[in-house]
Enzyme design. Structure first.
Site, PDB file in Angstrom:
ATOM      1  N   LYS A   1       5.059 -46.932 -15.237  1.00 45.62           N
ATOM      2  CA  LYS A   1       5.061 -47.239 -16.676  1.00 45.62           C
ATOM      3  C   LYS A   1       3.927 -46.501 -17.385  1.00 45.62           C
ATOM      4  O   LYS A   1       3.627 -46.753 -18.538  1.00 45.62           O
ATOM      5  CB  LYS A   1       4.904 -48.757 -16.888  1.00 45.62           C
ATOM      6  CG  LYS A   1       6.044 -49.585 -16.342  1.00 45.62           C
ATOM      7  CD  LYS A   1       6.094 -50.996 -16.917  1.00 45.62           C
ATOM      8  CE  LYS A   1       4.844 -51.765 -16.772  1.00 45.62           C
ATOM      9  NZ  LYS A   1       4.992 -53.166 -17.245  1.00 45.62           N
TER      10      LYS A   1
ATOM     11  N   LYS B   1       0.851 -46.927 -16.915  1.00 46.76           N
ATOM     12  CA  LYS B   1      -0.179 -47.921 -17.240  1.00 46.76           C
ATOM     13  C   LYS B   1      -1.065 -48.079 -16.007  1.00 46.76           C
ATOM     14  O   LYS B   1      -0.614 -47.952 -14.875  1.00 46.76           O
ATOM     15  CB  LYS B   1       0.462 -49.291 -17.515  1.00 46.76           C
ATOM     16  CG  LYS B   1       1.036 -49.491 -18.891  1.00 46.76           C
ATOM     17  CD  LYS B   1       1.408 -50.969 -19.062  1.00 46.76           C
ATOM     18  CE  LYS B   1       1.414 -51.329 -20.517  1.00 46.76           C
ATOM     19  NZ  LYS B   1       1.706 -52.753 -20.759  1.00 46.76           N
TER      20      LYS B   1
HETATM   21  N1  C2G Z   1       3.518 -58.857 -26.154  1.00 47.61           N
HETATM   22  C1  C2G Z   1       3.594 -59.505 -27.380  1.00 47.61           C
HETATM   23  N2  C2G Z   1       2.614 -59.321 -28.274  1.00 47.61           N
HETATM   24  C2  C2G Z   1       1.564 -58.503 -28.006  1.00 47.61           C
HETATM   25  C3  C2G Z   1       1.475 -57.853 -26.768  1.00 47.61           C
HETATM   26  C4  C2G Z   1       2.486 -58.046 -25.842  1.00 47.61           C
HETATM   27  O1  C2G Z   1       4.559 -60.257 -27.652  1.00 47.61           O
HETATM   28  N3  C2G Z   1       0.594 -58.334 -28.962  1.00 47.61           N
HETATM   29  C5  C2G Z   1       4.606 -59.081 -25.189  1.00 47.61           C
HETATM   30  C6  C2G Z   1       5.359 -57.795 -24.846  1.00 47.61           C
HETATM   31  O2  C2G Z   1       6.347 -57.517 -25.830  1.00 47.61           O
HETATM   32  C7  C2G Z   1       5.979 -58.154 -23.497  1.00 47.61           C
HETATM   33  C8  C2G Z   1       4.935 -59.105 -22.887  1.00 47.61           C
HETATM   34  O3  C2G Z   1       4.071 -59.509 -23.961  1.00 47.61           O
HETATM   35  O4  C2G Z   1       7.206 -58.857 -23.684  1.00 47.61           O
HETATM   36  C9  C2G Z   1       4.108 -58.422 -21.815  1.00 47.61           C
HETATM   37  O5  C2G Z   1       3.506 -57.279 -22.382  1.00 47.61           O
HETATM   38  P1  C2G Z   1       2.905 -56.168 -21.379  1.00 47.61           P
HETATM   39  O6  C2G Z   1       2.056 -56.827 -20.380  1.00 47.61           O
HETATM   40  O7  C2G Z   1       2.367 -55.039 -22.219  1.00 47.61           O
HETATM   41  O8  C2G Z   1       4.217 -55.683 -20.623  1.00 47.61           O
HETATM   42  P2  C2G Z   1       5.034 -54.319 -20.779  1.00 47.61           P
HETATM   43  O9  C2G Z   1       4.179 -53.168 -20.406  1.00 47.61           O
HETATM   44  O10 C2G Z   1       5.675 -54.342 -22.102  1.00 47.61           O
HETATM   45  O11 C2G Z   1       6.073 -54.469 -19.564  1.00 47.61           O
HETATM   46  O12 C2G Z   1      10.278 -54.266 -17.421  1.00 47.61           O
HETATM   47  C10 C2G Z   1       9.565 -54.661 -18.585  1.00 47.61           C
HETATM   48  C11 C2G Z   1       8.128 -54.235 -18.516  1.00 47.61           C
HETATM   49  O13 C2G Z   1       7.513 -54.656 -17.313  1.00 47.61           O
HETATM   50  C12 C2G Z   1       7.379 -54.775 -19.711  1.00 47.61           C
END
Ligand code: C2G
Length: 129
Positions: free
Chosen positions: A44, A46
């Site tokens: 990803k 990350k």
């Molecule tokens: N999120 C949110 N508000 C934020 C930051 C994150 O609602 N200010 C939500 C994201 O939309 C996601 C969840 O928190 O639904 C987790 O975010 P991340 O840890 O950044 O995950 P991500 O990299 O989006 O991974 O297969 C799907 C992926 O693994 C998602």
């Protein structure tokens, strides 16, 4: 019992993460979180500060979370939905439309992201502190 499933890295846990986990749990009775492994994070583009083990420990301490499973690839969601008899798949709105292929197996709901907070912003704000 209504089972909800969501995925993420959940690094440097913040209010945006808690808000989505709370709202996801409110949609059902049992919340499963697919937690991105350290290796999958690299796919990803990350790199999390906390290890998978620590991120799992932290998530399991959250009252809204009932089970944490590893997320190792983009391709496991259908199997996870079927294996766990998931009723509702939830993601933040930044993923709007990306997982609509799951609609033949469960409800798919994208919830509004929490504005003003992100793991990236935390890291940036703390640089040089
Ligand atoms: N999120 C949110 N508000 C934020 C930051 C994150 O609602 N200010 C939500 C994201 O939309 C996601 C969840 O928190 O639904 C987790 O975010 P991340 O840890 O950044 O995950 P991500 O990299 O989006 O991974 O297969 C799907 C992926 O693994 C998602």
């Amino acid at each position: 019992m209504k089972t909800v499933l969501t995925y993420g890295t959940f690094d440097l846990l913040h209010a945006g993460h808690i808000n989505i986990l709370r709202r996801a749990k409110e949609l059902g009775d049992f919340l499963i979180v697919g937690l991105s492994s350290d290796e999958f994070n690299l796919q990803k583009h990350k790199e999390s500060y906390h290890s998978y083990e620590d991120r799992k420990l932290i998530l399991e301490a959250i009252r809204y979370v009932d089970r944490v499973i590893p997320e190792n690839s983009w391709d496991q969601k259908v199997k996870d939905v079927l294996d766990n008899k998931v009723d509702i798949f939830v993601m933040g709105s930044d993923w709007e439309g990306h997982f609509d292929f799951l609609k033949e197996h469960c409800d798919v709901i994208y919830l509004p992201r929490t504005t003003g907070v992100s793991t990236t912003k935390i890291k940036t704000d703390l640089q040089g502190v």
